[in-house]
Write an enzyme that holds these catalytic residues in place. Structure first.
Site, PDB file in Angstrom:
ATOM      1  N   ARG A  57     110.852  -8.215 137.189  1.00  4.49           N
ATOM      2  CA  ARG A  57     110.395  -9.402 137.904  1.00  4.49           C
ATOM      3  C   ARG A  57     108.877  -9.350 138.034  1.00  4.49           C
ATOM      4  NH1 ARG A  57     109.323 -11.388 143.041  1.00  4.49           N
ATOM      5  NH2 ARG A  57     109.771 -13.617 143.158  1.00  4.49           N
ATOM      6  N   LYS A  76     109.051 -11.268 148.193  1.00  2.00           N
ATOM      7  CA  LYS A  76     109.401 -12.525 147.544  1.00  2.00           C
ATOM      8  C   LYS A  76     109.170 -13.634 148.554  1.00  2.00           C
ATOM      9  CE  LYS A  76     112.950 -14.371 144.462  1.00  2.00           C
ATOM     10  NZ  LYS A  76     113.157 -15.690 145.053  1.00  2.00           N
ATOM     11  N   SER A  99     120.896 -16.293 142.087  1.00  2.00           N
ATOM     12  CA  SER A  99     120.673 -16.113 143.517  1.00  2.00           C
ATOM     13  C   SER A  99     121.387 -17.210 144.289  1.00  2.00           C
ATOM     14  CB  SER A  99     119.170 -16.186 143.839  1.00  2.00           C
ATOM     15  OG  SER A  99     118.483 -15.122 143.238  1.00  2.00           O
TER      16      SER A  99
END
Lengths: 212, 212
Positions: free
Chosen positions: A41, A139, A110
């Site tokens: 990520r 995040k 998600s």
């Protein structure tokens, strides 16, 4: 059928937290300590850089039998021959990912609320990431923290394997597992730990104890 | 062989400049005025939003015979069934795009200097965008302006069709065409014009006059 994968201890990388030690070294140590799945990520990286990172991780992980998942970018996953993608609710739809990736690669999604679940087509989804269990600085676009109780409430509605994510550390791991998680996903608990291998090993022990 | 495309007047969209009039309406008017190719560029949009924009543009443009190119995101281009992608030097490599898109979709590449040309594999590239001809506020990560003279110097080294880009307006269009461009790409000259259709028509006239 997707390639076999094990959600037990799912490492999500962070470019800042792995910068000092290096991405590859951090992941190598984490896998040596017991990480079972890795997600690359780096939302601000450009495609070519991200593909280079992904290729390096595939070269490291494939011989160890650990799948590499790329966050968001299906094209980068394909270019680097990664094992799958993880999609947020604002990313391309799982069905689009499945059409590009074929039946064997892994598609994760998600889902943090019942509303998001209602809006999601899980037919193309191999696992769901649910959270944030605890508020996290990693995040910033994640939704409000749902807590262990929120995770436990959502879990029965999800007909696929589920990994808990968001602010999970050694103190929360057991509670998330006991709430029905098939595994836990962590960023800081490993990437920001002084010893990534030991951090992973302790999380595995905590998960194993909670499963008894 | 790629689908046929015409670089004559290449519109690159900008989310801010099209916001007031709307993306679809701006593009519709621009095409009515003579735009021959459209690139969807919205670098901060998430994948699902970008795919939705691209699907809307494909629905508008395909019946009119105008190809849609998506900036950067090969996965979005595939999900929306667009006609191709435009890649910067930091995006996925053209060969990776070609492998995903197949032989018929269009792959464009930005090349602004001889060094970038030397680093580029043009085998998978259908056209090149060269510039910025003039400094522009639209694309802040573009290199230094090369001027019409710089464009003219680079053009003979490029063995593919070339579109000039970067700050090109009615006053510069003819000079760029006379320097060997197969067409000009514009953002502000159409997106920020009070009347996109008239702006496109005038640019077409200027290009046509320069080609005589």
């Amino acid at each position: 059928m997707p390639r076999p994968f094990d959600l037990t201890l799912y490492l999500v990388t962070d470019p800042l937290q792995t910068a000092a030690r290096g991405l590859l070294r951090t992941v190598e140590e984490a896998v040596a300590g017991g990480v079972t799945l890795v997600q690359l990520r780096d939302p601000h990286a450009k495609g070519r850089d991200l593909a280079e990172q992904a290729r390096g991780l595939v070269a490291l992980l494939r011989p160890r039998g650990i799948p590499l998942i790329v966050n968001d970018r299906i094209d980068v996953a394909l270019a680097a021959d990664a094992d799958g993608v993880h999609l947020g609710q604002d990313d391309l739809a799982p069905a689009d990912a499945r059409a590009m990736l074929g039946p064997e690669r892994i598609v994760g999604l998600s889902v943090g609320t019942l509303d998001e679940l209602a809006a999601s087509d899980l037919a193309a989804v191999d696992y769901v990431g649910t959270g944030p269990v605890r508020a996290t600085g990693t995040k910033t676009d994640a939704g409000a923290a749902i807590g262990v109780a929120g995770f436990a409430a959502l879990r029965p509605h999800l007909p696929v394997p589920v990994v808990g994510i968001g602010g999970i550390d050694l103190s929360l791991a057991a509670a998330v597992i006991r709430s029905g998680a098939d595994g836990i996903a962590v960023v800081s608990a490993i990437c920001a730990a002084p010893d990534a291998r030991t951090a992973a090993r302790r999380l595995r022990e905590e998960i194993a104890a909670a499963r008894i």
